[in-house]
Design an enzyme around this catalytic site. Structure first.
Site, PDB file in Angstrom:
ATOM      1  N   ARG A   4       1.397  -5.113  -5.805  1.00 17.40           N
ATOM      2  CA  ARG A   4       1.443  -6.345  -5.029  1.00 17.40           C
ATOM      3  C   ARG A   4       1.842  -7.440  -6.015  1.00 17.40           C
ATOM      4  O   ARG A   4       1.531  -7.338  -7.203  1.00 17.40           O
ATOM      5  CB  ARG A   4       0.090  -6.606  -4.370  1.00 17.40           C
ATOM      6  CG  ARG A   4      -0.232  -5.500  -3.351  1.00 17.40           C
ATOM      7  CD  ARG A   4      -1.212  -5.915  -2.293  1.00 17.40           C
ATOM      8  NE  ARG A   4      -1.111  -5.049  -1.117  1.00 17.40           N
ATOM      9  CZ  ARG A   4      -1.757  -3.885  -0.973  1.00 17.40           C
ATOM     10  NH1 ARG A   4      -2.538  -3.434  -1.926  1.00 17.40           N
ATOM     11  NH2 ARG A   4      -1.614  -3.176   0.126  1.00 17.40           N
ATOM     12  N   ASP A  23       1.339   0.273  11.815  1.00 15.47           N
ATOM     13  CA  ASP A  23       1.132  -1.034  12.453  1.00 15.47           C
ATOM     14  C   ASP A  23       2.361  -1.941  12.421  1.00 15.47           C
ATOM     15  O   ASP A  23       2.224  -3.158  12.438  1.00 15.47           O
ATOM     16  CB  ASP A  23      -0.058  -1.749  11.774  1.00 15.47           C
ATOM     17  CG  ASP A  23       0.200  -2.004  10.298  1.00 15.47           C
ATOM     18  OD1 ASP A  23       1.169  -1.436   9.749  1.00 15.47           O
ATOM     19  OD2 ASP A  23      -0.570  -2.764   9.697  1.00 15.47           O
ATOM     20  N   THR A  44       3.749   3.033   5.694  1.00 14.97           N
ATOM     21  CA  THR A  44       2.347   2.598   5.679  1.00 14.97           C
ATOM     22  C   THR A  44       1.539   3.573   6.533  1.00 14.97           C
ATOM     23  O   THR A  44       2.007   3.984   7.595  1.00 14.97           O
ATOM     24  CB  THR A  44       2.164   1.160   6.217  1.00 14.97           C
ATOM     25  OG1 THR A  44       0.783   0.965   6.540  1.00 14.97           O
ATOM     26  CG2 THR A  44       2.968   0.877   7.468  1.00 14.97           C
ATOM     27  N   ASP A  97      -0.925   2.919   8.262  1.00 12.76           N
ATOM     28  CA  ASP A  97      -1.556   2.247   9.409  1.00 12.76           C
ATOM     29  C   ASP A  97      -0.765   2.316  10.716  1.00 12.76           C
ATOM     30  O   ASP A  97      -1.308   1.999  11.769  1.00 12.76           O
ATOM     31  CB  ASP A  97      -1.806   0.772   9.074  1.00 12.76           C
ATOM     32  CG  ASP A  97      -2.857   0.617   7.988  1.00 12.76           C
ATOM     33  OD1 ASP A  97      -3.798   1.434   7.971  1.00 12.76           O
ATOM     34  OD2 ASP A  97      -2.736  -0.306   7.164  1.00 12.76           O
ATOM     35  N   ARG A 146      -7.578  -2.017   9.200  1.00 16.95           N
ATOM     36  CA  ARG A 146      -8.222  -3.336   9.231  1.00 16.95           C
ATOM     37  C   ARG A 146      -7.832  -4.089  10.495  1.00 16.95           C
ATOM     38  O   ARG A 146      -8.668  -4.686  11.160  1.00 16.95           O
ATOM     39  CB  ARG A 146      -7.796  -4.121   7.987  1.00 16.95           C
ATOM     40  CG  ARG A 146      -8.962  -4.825   7.341  1.00 16.95           C
ATOM     41  CD  ARG A 146      -8.619  -5.338   5.967  1.00 16.95           C
ATOM     42  NE  ARG A 146      -8.936  -4.370   4.941  1.00 16.95           N
ATOM     43  CZ  ARG A 146      -8.222  -4.173   3.839  1.00 16.95           C
ATOM     44  NH1 ARG A 146      -7.118  -4.841   3.639  1.00 16.95           N
ATOM     45  NH2 ARG A 146      -8.596  -3.293   2.946  1.00 16.95           N
ATOM     46  N   ASP A 193       4.585  -4.441   6.457  1.00 15.50           N
ATOM     47  CA  ASP A 193       5.146  -5.692   6.977  1.00 15.50           C
ATOM     48  C   ASP A 193       5.166  -6.808   5.935  1.00 15.50           C
ATOM     49  O   ASP A 193       6.077  -7.632   5.932  1.00 15.50           O
ATOM     50  CB  ASP A 193       4.448  -6.120   8.269  1.00 15.50           C
ATOM     51  CG  ASP A 193       2.979  -6.403   8.070  1.00 15.50           C
ATOM     52  OD1 ASP A 193       2.392  -5.883   7.103  1.00 15.50           O
ATOM     53  OD2 ASP A 193       2.414  -7.152   8.886  1.00 15.50           O
ATOM     54  N   GLY A 195       0.829  -1.210   0.000  1.00 17.10           N
ATOM     55  CA  GLY A 195       0.000   0.000   0.000  1.00 17.10           C
ATOM     56  C   GLY A 195       0.860   1.255   0.000  1.00 17.10           C
ATOM     57  O   GLY A 195       1.821   1.330   0.752  1.00 17.10           O
TER      58      GLY A 195
END
Ligand code: ADP
Length: 319
Positions: free
Chosen positions: A72, A129, A125, A127, A171, A103, A11
């Site tokens: 991707r 995360d 990213t 996120d 998510r 990740d 992403g």
């Protein structure tokens, strides 16, 4: 180490361009030749690799997205695909690779290192995360985009005395919802890491209403469930007009904030330093405002956890 390459994968996130720029400029500063791989691992397998000069990364520090494009790539998850990637790197006489991504991209990077190819990750990213780093590139821009949108929603929420449910990205990680919710004074913040009680949300809303509050904002991370469904439940429980906004991909775009540009510049330069120091199988991280190298295994062995003290604070402040 004479020649290195950089790619963006997974992403996209605002600030990736600033990181690419930092890799190229600091690489050239250290006497290296720097190559850009287009479209992530997919372009790597296909040999979509071009030399980047100092001027190739001019005028991009302020742009969202990634000038190297992102993709991707299922083929890279196979041993055969990764062998093709290493062949391309060797064919172009590249000695080290910097992977800017999340990740998933790092798992791929670690497997390249296992094939004997030195690889360093830069966490990009929205996120936030990735365990082992306090922040990832793009997160600050994303939360600023969210609060800009919510500030606008708040105006109409107040005018019409309505409750708004805003669904944001995340998510598996609640960081975007949590930080944006705290920054925006949301009544309730729903994140995947903490179970929510509908009764508690409704009670909080009613308390606000009794105090004469004209509007309410509830932020839901997409991993918790659909904002539309949660909005419907709240409407049924309160009988109040409830509107839902799903922010979606606007959160991925836009000009990076100063924080993200500085973070990306520091991290990109650090990735080059790590390669030059003979490091591999590491990602760049920021910890207590120090940019450091951390083993990929640290990121993979831990589960990401947002700063739950912010969650508790948000609850106190929206009493
Ligand atoms: P992100 O890096 O944003 O988490 P993805 O999880 O989609 O994004 O991963 C990006 C790419 O990294 C994948 O398309 C794939 O090519 C590669 N990748 C992800 N997981 C692995 C894995 N376990 N082994 C090898 N490559 C992987």
């Amino acid at each position: 180490m004479k020649r290195i390459a950089v790619l963006t994968s997974g992403g996209d996130a605002p600030g990736m361009n600033a990181a690419i720029r930092a890799v190229v400029r600091s690489g050239v500063y250290h006497g290296l030749e720097v190559y850009g791989v287009y479209r992530g691992y997919s372009g790597l397998i296909q040999g979509d690799i071009k030399k980047l000069e100092l001027g190739s990364v001019g005028d991009i520090i302020h742009r969202g997205g990634t000038v190297l494009y992102s993709a991707r790539c299922e083929e890279f998850k196979t041993e055969e695909g990764r062998q093709k990637a290493v062949e391309q790197l060797r064919k172009h006489q590249i000695d080290g690779l910097i992977v800017i991504g999340g990740d998933g991209s790092f798992r791929g990077a670690q497997k390249l290192t296992a094939l004997g190819f030195p690889t360093i990750g830069v966490p990009g990213t929205i996120d936030n995360d990735i365990p082992g780093t306090d922040f990832t590139i793009g997160f600050d821009t994303a939360i600023n985009t969210v609060i800009e949108c919510i500030d606008k929603i708040r105006d109409t929420a107040t005018s019409h005395e309505r409750t708004y449910v805003v669904e944001v990205m995340g998510r598996d990680a609640g960081d975007i919802a949590l930080w944006a919710g705290l920054a925006d004074g949301a009544e309730s913040i729903l994140i995947p890491e903490a179970p929510y009680q509908l009764d508690e949300i409704v009670e909080r809303l009613k308390r606000g209403g009794e105090r004469g509050k004209k509007h309410s904002i509830i932020i839901v991370a997409e991993g918790v469930g659909s904002g539309v469904e949660i909005g419907e439940k709240i409407k049924q429980a309160t009988g109040w007009e409830t509107r839902v906004t799903v922010l979606g991909h606007v959160q991925r775009g836009g000009s990076p904030t100063a924080f993200d540009r500085v973070l990306a510049s520091r991290m990109g330069a650090k990735a080059v330093e790590l390669l030059l120091a003979g490091e591999r199988d590491k990602m760049v991280a920021i910890r207590d405002n120090e940019v450091v190298g951390v083993d990929f295994d640290v990121a993979f062995s831990q589960k990401h956890q947002p700063n739950m003290s912010l969650y508790e604070l948000a609850k106190i402040l929206s009493i």
